[in-house]
Write a protein that holds these residues in place. Structure first.
Motif, short mmCIF file in Angstrom:
data_model
loop_
_atom_site.label_atom_id
_atom_site.label_comp_id
_atom_site.label_asym_id
_atom_site.label_seq_id
_atom_site.Cartn_x
_atom_site.Cartn_y
_atom_site.Cartn_z
N GLU A 1 0.85 -1.52 0.08
CA GLU A 1 0.07 0.05 0.12
C GLU A 1 1.25 1.14 0.06
N MET A 2 1.91 0.98 0.93
CA MET A 2 3.07 2.35 0.20
C MET A 2 3.21 2.98 -0.66
N LYS A 3 3.97 1.34 -1.24
CA LYS A 3 4.56 1.82 -2.61
C LYS A 3 3.57 2.37 -3.83
N LYS A 4 2.37 1.44 -3.28
CA LYS A 4 1.42 2.41 -4.19
C LYS A 4 1.12 4.30 -4.40
N GLU A 5 0.80 4.45 -2.94
CA GLU A 5 0.87 6.30 -2.48
C GLU A 5 1.83 6.49 -2.67
N SER A 6 3.21 5.65 -3.69
CA SER A 6 4.29 6.95 -3.59
C SER A 6 5.05 6.47 -4.72
N ILE A 7 3.98 5.33 -5.52
CA ILE A 7 4.07 5.10 -7.36
C ILE A 7 3.18 6.31 -7.11
N GLU A 8 1.91 6.68 -6.62
CA GLU A 8 1.42 7.48 -7.69
C GLU A 8 1.83 9.59 -7.27
N GLU A 9 2.13 8.77 -6.51
CA GLU A 9 2.54 10.54 -6.71
C GLU A 9 3.51 10.98 -7.78
N THR A 10 4.83 10.05 -7.55
CA THR A 10 6.58 10.41 -7.95
C THR A 10 5.72 10.05 -10.24
N SER A 11 4.48 9.30 -10.20
CA SER A 11 4.35 8.91 -11.61
C SER A 11 4.51 9.30 -12.91
N HIS A 12 4.07 10.76 -11.70
CA HIS A 12 4.28 12.10 -13.20
C HIS A 12 6.14 12.44 -13.35
N GLN A 13 6.50 12.53 -12.19
CA GLN A 13 7.84 13.62 -12.88
C GLN A 13 8.74 12.09 -12.91
N VAL A 14 8.72 11.20 -13.01
CA VAL A 14 9.39 10.19 -13.37
C VAL A 14 9.22 10.47 -15.01
N GLU A 15 8.21 10.55 -16.01
CA GLU A 15 7.79 10.72 -17.60
C GLU A 15 8.51 12.41 -17.88
N ARG A 16 8.91 12.83 -16.91
CA ARG A 16 9.27 14.27 -18.00
C ARG A 16 10.94 14.17 -17.08
N GLU A 17 11.56 13.35 -16.51
CA GLU A 17 12.55 13.55 -16.09
C GLU A 17 13.31 12.74 -16.51
N HIS A 18 13.60 10.87 -16.24
CA HIS A 18 13.52 9.99 -16.46
C HIS A 18 13.70 9.46 -17.52
#
Lengths: 420, 519
Positions: free
Chosen positions: A166-183
Motif C-alpha cells: 500500500e505504501m508503494k502504491k501511494e508513492s508511485i501515484e505521487e511520483t509517476s508524473h515526475q518520472v515521465e518528465r525527468e527520467h
C-alpha cells in the motif's frame, strides 16, 4: 497423463556438435524425456538446455524396456516425475477422527484460547484446518508453543507485505508524473536492454558445460527421515540459495542430488515451482547414491566432525555435502555414513585461519557452498572464509561475547596456581 | 565532454531496468566495482519487545502497587484504567485473581467474583474460575460449597480441560471431601502430553496420605519413578509435618524408606524441617548436626562407619548389555565407533582379563597442570602399580605422539588401548570397568551426566550408584610433582539407620551434605 518424448543421440551427432531441445515442450511439467547416450559415464552427456525432470538412461536396453513399459512392472516407486501423490484435504482429515482424537482437538482449542489470553504476541489470531492437523501430531506442550510462534511470524510477514504494497502504491501515484518528465532513461539509454530470457539462456549454457566437463558437486539428500518438517523446509531454502549462487558464477558446478526418497518431500519441491520447470535450470536428481555414479577414489565427504582438514581444492575430486539441518538432534550422522562406505572425510580449517568466538562450527549449506566456490577460484583460505558469519568470531562485539565467561577462559592461562 | 553533458550522463540511472542490467553485467564479470552491502553490523539486533499483558499490568499500569496491595480494593477504577490503555489489557480479572491466589487472599477473591457477576458486561474467563477454585480449595474446609458452585459454571463452558486448568482444579478439589474426582482430571492429561507432570500430582499424594490411603499415593509415586521423574519437594515437607502432628498413618520411617528406595534426595529446606522434627521430639533427646562426610565413610561427629554398597552380579551383566546397546552402538554404530574397533576391544578384554583400575588417559593428560601430559599419566599409573594393582589406560591414537620415555614406562607396567581419533572413548571406559567386575575403580574428572541420561530409565539408578561408589572423587598434582588421589570407599549415599542414630544425605550445591542425628 504424461507425454513421452524419445531423443537419442547417435555417435555421429556427438562428433558433429551440440544440439538443442525444443525447450517449449520440455518446460511443461508432465513430459518425460529420455536421453540416451551410447556412453556409460555421466560426464559424457552432450545435451543442451535440458530441464530437470528428464530421465537419463545410460544404456540402450533400459530405453527399450521403458518404451515397452516394462520398467513400470519392477518398481512403481521410480515413477518419480508424476505428481500424483494423494494429498488429503485437511478438512477431510478433521471430519474423520477417532473419538480420542476429537477429545484432543477440543483440548487443543481450549489451550489455544487460554494461551491467546496470556501471550497474544506469540500466538496467531486465525487458525486454519491444516494448522490443527499439524498440531495434532505433536505430543508435547513446548513443541506446540514453538509451532504457534512460527505461525505468528508468518502472519506478521504477510501483514508487513500488505502494508508495504500500500505504501508503494501511494508513492508511485505521487511520483509517476515526475518520472515521465525527468527520467526518460528507460527509453533512451546507452545501455543495452538485457532481458530475463537471455540471462537464462546464458545460465543454462554454462550449466550444461559444467554437466559435461566441469566439477561435480553432490548433495546427499538421504537424511530426510531424520529431519522434522520444519528442518526439511529449511534445507530446501538453503539449497535454493546455493542454486542461485551457482547460476551467477562464471564457472558453475554441476549439482547432483542423490539418495532421494521417491515418496518424500524433496523431490516434489524440485519439480514444482520456479526451480523445477523452466529455462535456465540444469541439474540432476536421482534415486541412486553417489557410489554408483562416481568412482570411489574421487569422492570426498565434507562434514564438521572430521579429523583431517581440506588443504586445497582438487578439481578432479567430487565433493559431497550432506543436505542436513540438525537443530533438534545433533549426532555425527555424516561422519557415520562416510565411515561406513569408506570415503575420505574432511573439514574446513576454521581453527587455523580464524579466531573463533562463540558459535557452532557446523555451517549452513549456502555458507559452505560459497566457501567452496571462492576456494575454487582463488586457492586462498582467508578470502574464502569470509562467508563464515562474523558474529561467531572473536572480533564481534556481540553481547554474548562481551560476557565474562569467554574472557575468563583466556585469563586463566596466565594465572599461577599451586594446586590443581 | 562538456560540463553540461557530463552532468546528465554521469548521473546514475534511476530506473529499475537499467540498474538491473548494470548490476548483472557487473556481477557476471566480477569487476572491481562491486555493489554490495555489509552483511552484518557490529551492533546486535534489538528485538522489539512486545510486552505480555501480565507485564503490562505489572510494569506499565502498576496495578499491584496502586490498587491491589490495599485493604479496600475498588474494581471500578481498575476497569477504567485498563480500558483507557486499550484492547491489550482486557483480562485484568485473571491478573488480579492470580495475585490473590499467590497471597492466599480469599476475601478479596470473593469480592472480585461478586463484582464480576453484577457487571455482566464482562465475561468471566475460564482462567479466573479455575484460579478461584484453587484459592478456595487451598484455604480451608469451610469453602467447599463455593468450589462446587463454581465448578458447575466451569462445566457450562467446557467439558474438557487442558493442562493449566487441570492444575488448578486438582488444587481446589483436594481441599474438599470429594477429592477423588481429581483422579478423573488426571486422565485428561494423557491427551495433551506423553510425559507425566510431577507438580500436578503433589496435592493428590498429600491428600491421600492425610486420609490414610497409602496404596494410592504409592501407586502414583511409582508411576513417576518409572519415567524417571521426581516429585516436588513439597510432598516431602508435608510428610514431615504429618509425622509431627501425627495425622494419618505417616511416620518419619516411611519418608526415609521412600527416599532410600527411589534414590531421591531432599533439599536444604526439607533437611531443616527434618532436623526440627527430631529436635522437637518429646521424650527423647536428639543431637543434630550438619557435616561433610569424607571418603573414609566415617562420620566426624559420631564416628559411625557408613555401610558399604553391595551390587548384584546379574544386574551388572544387564548393565553391561545396556552400555553396549545404548552408549556404544546407539542408533548407528558408525557415529561413535566402528564394528572393527568393537571387535578388537572385546578380544583385548577377553585375553588380558579383568582389571583393577581403569584410567581415562585424555582426561588426565589434558587437565590444566603445567606438566607434560605423558608425565601426568605416568604418575597416575605408577601410583596404582606400586600398590600391586592391574591398570588399564584407554586413550586415542594421537597419544602415541606424547613423550616417548613416559609412554614406554607406562607400557612396561600397564596395558594400553588406543581408540580411533574420531570415536568417543567414554563408553569404552565404562564397558571395561563393568566387564572387570564390581570392584574396579574409574579415574576421571568427568561427571558423565550425558551418559547417565542416555542409558535409559531402567538402569539409571544403578548406574548412578555405581559411579558414586567407584569413581575417584578428587585428585591433585602437587607443586613438587607428585599426585594425590582420594580413593573411594564405596559407601552408599542413602539414609542410614541404626538403633541410636540417623544419617541423612541432602543436596547441597553440587555435592552432598549429611545430617547426623544421634540420641
Amino acid at each position: 497423463m504424461t507425454t513421452k518424448v524419445l531423443a537419442t543421440i547417435s555417435n555421429r551427432s556427438l562428433r558433429n556438435g551440440l544440439w538443442q531441445f525444443n525447450s517449449l515442450i520440455m518446460s511443461k511439467p508432465n513430459t518425460q524425456c529420455i536421453v540416451n547416450s551410447c556412453m556409460n559415464n555421466l560426464t559424457s552427456h552432450r545435451c543442451y538446455n535440458i530441464p530437470a525432470h528428464c530421465k537419463y538412461s545410460n544404456t540402450f536396453e533400459k530405453l527399450q524396456e521403458y518404451m515397452r513399459g516394462e520398467d513400470l512392472l519392477d518398481k512403481t516407486e521410480k515413477d518419480v516425475v508424476e505428481n500424483e501423490t494423494v494429498e488429503e484435504n485437511p478438512s477431510d482429515i478433521l471430519a474423520n477422527l477417532n473419538p480420542e482424537q476429537e477429545k484432543t482437538l477440543k483440548i487443543l482449542k481450549l489451550e489455544y484460547q487460554m494461551m491467546s489470553e496470556e501471550n497474544p504476541q506469540n500466538i496467531p489470531e486465525e487458525m486454519t484446518d491444516s494448522m490443527w492437523v499439524e498440531l495434532l501430531k505433536i505430543n508435547s506442550i513446548i513443541a506446540r508453543s514453538k509451532l504457534y510462534r512460527y505461525y505468528k511470524s508468518i502472519e506478521n510477514s504477510k501483514r508487513k507485505k500488505k502494508e508495504e504494497k500500500e505504501m508503494k502504491k501511494e508513492s508511485i501515484e505521487e511520483t509517476s508524473h515526475q518520472v515521465e518528465r525527468e527520467h526518460s532513461f528507460a527509453k533512451n539509454t546507452i545501455f543495452l536492454r538485457i532481458l530475463d530470457k537471455t540471462m537464462n539462456k546464458s545460465f543454462s549454457d554454462r550449466l550444461t558445460k559444467s554437466m559435461q566437463f566441469g566439477p561435480h558437486l553432490v548433495f546427499d539428500l538421504g537424511f530426510e527421515k531424520q529431519m522434522k518438517p520444519r528442518e526439511i523446509k529449511n534445507t530446501v531454502k538453503q539449497l535454493n540459495m546455493c542454486h542461485g549462487e551457482n547460476r551467477w558464477t562464471k564457472d558453475p558446478f554441476h549439482f547432483v542430488f542423490t539418495d532421494t526418497d521417491p515418496k518424500g518431500i524433496f523431490l516434489n519441491s524440485f519439480h514444482t515451482g520456479n526451480h523445477g520447470s523452466g529455462l535456465g535450470n540444469c541439474y540432476t536428481v536421482t534415486d541412486k547414491s553417489y557410489l554408483d555414479l562416481f568412482p570411489k577414489k574421487d569422492l570426498v565427504y565434507l562434514s564438521p566432525h572430521a579429523q583431517r582438514t581440506l588443504k586445497y581444492f582438487n578439481p578432479n575430486s567430487v565433493y559431497i555435502i550432506g543436505a542436513l539441518v540438525d537443530k533438534s538432534v545433533q549426532q555425527k550422522v555424516t561422519l557415520g555414513k562416510a565411515k561406513e562406505q569408506g570415503i575420505s572425510i574432511v573439514k574446513f580449517p576454521l581453527d587455523l585461519h580464524l579466531s573463533w568466538g562463540i558459535g557452532n562450527k557446523c555451517l549452513t549449506l549456502d555458507q559452505t557452498f560459497k566457501i567452496l566456490l571462492r576456494l575454487r577460484e582463488t586457492n586462498d583460505w582467508k578470502e574464502s572464509l569470509q562467508f563464515v558469519p562474523k558474529r561467531k568470531l572473536a572480533e564481534a562485539e556481540h553481547p554474548r561475547n562481551v560476557g565474562e565467561y569467554p574472557k575468563q577462559r583466556q585469563q586463566n592461562n596466565y594465572k599461577k596456581r599451586q594446586y590443581y | 565532454m562538456s560540463g553540461e553533458l557530463r552532468k546528465q550522463y554521469s548521473v546514475r540511472p534511476k530506473s529499475n531496468g537499467a540498474l538491473m542490467t548494470f548490476c548483472r553485467i557487473n556481477h557476471m564479470f566480477r569487476s572491481n566495482f562491486i555493489i554490495s552491502n555489509s552483511s552484518y553490523c557490529n551492533q546486535p539486533k534489538q528485538r522489539q519487545q512486545k510486552l505480555n499483558p501480565y507485564e503490562i499490568f505489572r510494569e506499565e499500569l502498576k496495578l499491584t502497587e496502586q490498587f491491589l496491595d490495599k485493604k479496600h480494593i475498588n474494581f471500578n477504577e481498575i476497569d477504567k484504567v485498563c480500558k483507557e490503555y486499550g484492547t491489550q489489557a482486557r483480562f485484568w480479572q485473571t491478573y488480579c485473581m492470580d495475585h490473590f491466589h499467590h497471597t492466599n487472599d480469599i476475601n478479596h477473591g470473593i469480592k472480585l467474583m461478586e463484582y464480576l457477576e453484577k457487571h455482566s458486561s464482562q465475561k468471566i474467563s475460564l482462567k479466573t474460575l479455575t484460579l478461584f477454585i484453587a484459592l478456595t480449595g487451598s484455604s480451608g474446609h469451610q469453602y467447599q460449597n463455593l468450589v462446587y458452585t463454581t465448578f458447575e459454571k466451569v462445566l457450562k463452558i467446557t467439558d474438557v480441560f487442558d493442562m493449566s486448568s487441570i492444575k488448578y482444579l486438582i488444587q481446589g478439589f483436594c481441599g474438599t471431601d470429594n477429592w477423588r474426582k481429581s483422579l478423573e482430571f488426571l486422565e485428561m492429561e494423557k491427551f495433551q502430553s506423553t510425559t507425566k507432570n510431577a507438580g500436578i500430582r503433589s496435592p493428590i499424594i498429600i491428600k491421600a496420605l492425610y486420609e490414610g490411603d497409602m496404596s494410592l499415593a504409592m501407586k502414583i509415586l511409582q508411576e513417576l519413578a518409572a519415567e524417571g521423574n521426581e516429585p516436588s519437594q513439597r510432598v516431602f515437607v508435608e510428610m514431615v509435618e504429618m509425622a509431627e502432628n501425627k495425622t494419618g498413618t505417616v511416620t518419619i520411617d516411611t519418608l526415609l524408606d521412600l527416599l532410600r528406595e527411589k534414590r531421591w534426595y531432599p533439599d536444604e529446606n526439607t533437611a531443616l524441617k527434618i532436623k526440627n522434627y527430631f529436635l522437637g521430639l518429646q521424650g527423647e533427646e536428639w543431637q543434630c548436626l550438619d557435616t561433610h562426610i569424607k571418603n573414609d565413610g566415617v562420620c566426624p561427629c559420631c564416628g559411625v562407619n557408613l555401610p558399604i554398597a553391595k551390587f548384584n552380579p546379574s544386574d551388572f551383566e544387564n548393565l553391561k548389555k545396556d552400555i553396549m546397546e545404548k552408549l556404544i552402538v546407539a542408533s548407528n554404530v558408525f557415529h561413535n565407533s566402528s564394528p572393527v574397533e568393537i571387535k578388537r576391544f572385546i578380544e583385548f578384554l577377553n585375553t588380558h582379563g579383568p582389571f583393577d583400575v581403569v584410567i581415562d588417559g585424555l582426561n588426565i593428560g589434558l587437565c590444566k597442570t603445567p606438566l607434560n601430559p605423558g608425565v601426568k599419566l605416568r604418575l597416575a599409573v605408577e601410583y596404582f602399580t606400586s600398590k600391586g594393582k592391574k591398570v588399564l589406560v584407554i586413550g586415542k591414537q594421537h597419544m602415541k605422539n606424547w613423550k616417548k620415555e613416559s609412554m614406554r614406562r607406562i607400557q612396561e607396567q600397564a596395558m594400553l588401548f588406543y581408540v580411533d581419533n574420531i570415536s568417543e572413548d567414554d563408553p569404552f571406559i565404562l564397558y571395561a570397568a563393568c566387564h572387570s567386575g564390581e570392584n574396579t575403580m574409574i579415574v576421571t574428572r568427568d561427571f558423565l551426566h550425558n551418559h547417565s541420561t542416555r542409558i535409559g530409565v531402567e538402569y539409571q539408578q544403578l548406574f548412578n550408584k555405581w559411579l558414586q561408589c567407584r569413581k575417584i572423587p578428587k585428585f591433585i598434582y602437587t607443586k613438587s610433582g607428585e599426585i594425590l588421589i582420594w580413593e573411594p570407599n564405596g559407601h552408599e549415599i542413602e539414609p542410614f539407620h541404626t538403633t541410636d542414630s540417623w544419617h541423612i544425605p541432602y543436596r547441597y550445591e553440587d555435592g552432598f551434605k549429611w545430617l547426623c542425628l544421634v540420641k
